[in-house]
Design an enzyme around this catalytic site. Sequence first.
Site, mmCIF file in Angstrom:
data_model
loop_
_atom_site.group_PDB
_atom_site.id
_atom_site.type_symbol
_atom_site.label_atom_id
_atom_site.label_comp_id
_atom_site.label_asym_id
_atom_site.label_seq_id
_atom_site.Cartn_x
_atom_site.Cartn_y
_atom_site.Cartn_z
ATOM 1 N N GLY A 80 13.884 -2.465 -7.562
ATOM 2 C CA GLY A 80 12.878 -2.704 -8.531
ATOM 3 C C GLY A 80 13.512 -3.182 -9.808
ATOM 4 N N TYR A 97 -0.772 9.709 -6.967
ATOM 5 C CA TYR A 97 -1.703 8.803 -7.091
ATOM 6 C C TYR A 97 -2.591 9.433 -5.805
ATOM 7 C CZ TYR A 97 0.368 6.151 -10.321
ATOM 8 O OH TYR A 97 1.399 5.572 -11.419
ATOM 9 N N ARG A 155 3.895 3.764 1.467
ATOM 10 C CA ARG A 155 4.674 4.585 0.437
ATOM 11 C C ARG A 155 4.714 5.823 0.210
ATOM 12 N NH1 ARG A 155 7.267 2.301 -5.189
ATOM 13 N NH2 ARG A 155 8.849 1.687 -3.749
ATOM 14 N N SER A 186 10.707 -4.438 -4.842
ATOM 15 C CA SER A 186 9.688 -3.200 -4.830
ATOM 16 C C SER A 186 8.516 -3.386 -5.704
ATOM 17 C CB SER A 186 10.475 -2.128 -5.528
ATOM 18 O OG SER A 186 10.101 -0.912 -5.084
ATOM 19 N N ALA A 218 0.942 -2.676 -7.457
ATOM 20 C CA ALA A 218 -0.164 -1.669 -6.864
ATOM 21 C C ALA A 218 -1.527 -2.427 -7.268
ATOM 22 C CB ALA A 218 -0.110 -0.444 -7.526
HETATM 23 C C1 LIG Z 1 7.527 -1.698 -14.362
HETATM 24 C C2 LIG Z 1 7.673 -0.877 -13.279
HETATM 25 C C3 LIG Z 1 6.203 -0.809 -12.513
HETATM 26 C C4 LIG Z 1 6.178 0.007 -11.330
HETATM 27 N N1 LIG Z 1 4.958 -0.263 -10.450
HETATM 28 C C5 LIG Z 1 5.050 0.453 -9.275
HETATM 29 C C6 LIG Z 1 3.883 0.124 -8.536
HETATM 30 O O1 LIG Z 1 2.886 -0.929 -8.775
HETATM 31 N N2 LIG Z 1 3.752 0.709 -7.312
HETATM 32 C C7 LIG Z 1 4.771 1.595 -6.731
HETATM 33 O O2 LIG Z 1 4.657 2.073 -5.615
HETATM 34 N N3 LIG Z 1 5.663 1.865 -7.863
HETATM 35 C C8 LIG Z 1 6.056 1.141 -8.682
HETATM 36 N N4 LIG Z 1 6.952 1.372 -9.468
HETATM 37 C C9 LIG Z 1 8.214 2.050 -8.924
HETATM 38 C C10 LIG Z 1 9.090 0.869 -8.354
HETATM 39 O O3 LIG Z 1 8.568 0.374 -7.344
HETATM 40 C C11 LIG Z 1 10.431 1.531 -7.864
HETATM 41 O O4 LIG Z 1 10.310 2.554 -6.836
HETATM 42 C C12 LIG Z 1 11.208 2.358 -9.008
HETATM 43 O O5 LIG Z 1 11.420 1.481 -10.019
HETATM 44 C C13 LIG Z 1 12.623 2.899 -8.344
HETATM 45 O O6 LIG Z 1 13.393 1.697 -8.065
HETATM 46 P P1 LIG Z 1 14.349 0.920 -9.133
HETATM 47 O O7 LIG Z 1 15.299 2.047 -9.500
HETATM 48 O O8 LIG Z 1 14.986 0.002 -8.216
HETATM 49 O O9 LIG Z 1 13.680 0.524 -10.015
HETATM 50 C C14 LIG Z 1 7.365 0.556 -10.645
HETATM 51 C C15 LIG Z 1 8.649 0.680 -11.367
HETATM 52 C C16 LIG Z 1 8.459 0.089 -12.620
HETATM 53 C C17 LIG Z 1 9.957 -0.088 -13.492
#
Ligand SMILES: Cc1cc2nc3c(=O)[nH]c(=O)nc-3n(C[C@H](O)[C@H](O)[C@H](O)COP(=O)(O)O)c2cc1C
Length: 383
Positions: free
Chosen positions: A328, A187, A235, A23, A58
């Site tokens: 993620g 966003y 997304r 992710s 992002a």
């Molecule tokens: C450190 C961090 C940075 C993230 N940056 C983004 C990002 O750049 N773009 C985005 O759409 N989501 C971002 N997210 C959300 C993740 O892509 C993901 O949707 C979210 O962490 C839930 O998934 P998980 O439970 O597997 O971590 C970020 C999450 C974390 C923890």
Amino acid sequence: METLLFCPLSLRGLLLRNRVVVSPMLTYLASAGLPSDEHLVHYGRFATGGAGLVFVEATKVDPCGCSTTKDLGLWSDAFVVPLARIARVIQAGGAAAGIQIAHSGRKARRSLPWEGNQPLATCLGVEQDQVWTLIGPSAVAHSPQCEVPVAMSAADIKAQIEAWGAAAARADAAGFDVLEIQAAHGYLIHQFLSPVANQRTDGYGGSLDNRMRFAVDLVRRVRESWPANKPLFFRLSAVDDMGWTIENSVVLAALLKTHGVDVFDCSSGGIADQVTGAAPIAYGYQVPYAKRIRAGAGVMTMAVGMIIHARQAEEILAEGSADLVAIGREMLHNPNWAFNAAEKLGIPAPFSLLSQNAEFWLKKRSRVKGIQSSTSLGDTVPR
Ligand SMILES: Cc1cc2nc3c(=O)[nH]c(=O)nc-3n(C[C@H](O)[C@H](O)[C@H](O)COP(=O)(O)O)c2cc1C
């Protein structure tokens, strides 16, 4: 054993080796929008760990869209060569290289998460030249603590759509295989979709059709720059508990499919700081959204959010909730998650997901009588 998780997936001209996706996650490692060597290390290890597709975080289409001073950028041609290095590192690891393009709109200009994620102008010690203009569909602040953004004029909207198209062309020039549009988490695009953040009275505000117009125009422009043989992901926040509903998401997904979006990456929330009624954060809490959008709009979806275990990921695909799973934070914990999942699910030749060197030596080691992998079985030394 045959699994869906490790069944290759064909998307336009691309064949993913499996359905495990890293992710997009901000690393806060960029400087003036440019990547660092740490980015190469960070993204490379996910690819060598066996994932099918690795998304770069992002990456902002416009400096005003940066969430922090450490965001990656794609607002000029100067970013193409440095980003191409990241794409090549991911591809050399055997994964497809994806990049998410984004603009934070009224949620831009914050301090880093470990510095409180506060609006920058209010942070002590911040230089004036680090403060940039906040834009949004309307002059409505994200929260009482946040500054009111400048409402975008018709010309600003046109320029913004053009910026996304130009960024898509640069992502292609940098060699990325997959592009994702970030329209979730409160966003800029989500702000246009939202009846709370979007108070416009022109063709981009009011009715659902009007609020979706920015997303539709932007996708159409991006599709002009993004090659027809490369997949496009979108997304969205499937629900935001502030007026955007799952029914709205089904309508949006069906519409954007006709404009060339291939996969809908189903997240939630982010339009306000307080989300009250959305699904509680638990194992696979957003999976039902992916399932509903997949069935309701007849589109491919990617599930994300607290997908931790190999068997959990396999079940999500088997029950028809999604076509891909995005991992993620668990990837931060274990960048070899995909390889490890392949071992746990018992797919033939799991070592083939690793480099040729690692495959050769680990296969040889696995033939030693009684040998067990520490990653799949814990730390007890068998006697
Ligand atoms: C450190 C961090 C940075 C993230 N940056 C983004 C990002 O750049 N773009 C985005 O759409 N989501 C971002 N997210 C959300 C993740 O892509 C993901 O949707 C979210 O962490 C839930 O998934 P998980 O439970 O597997 O971590 C970020 C999450 C974390 C923890």
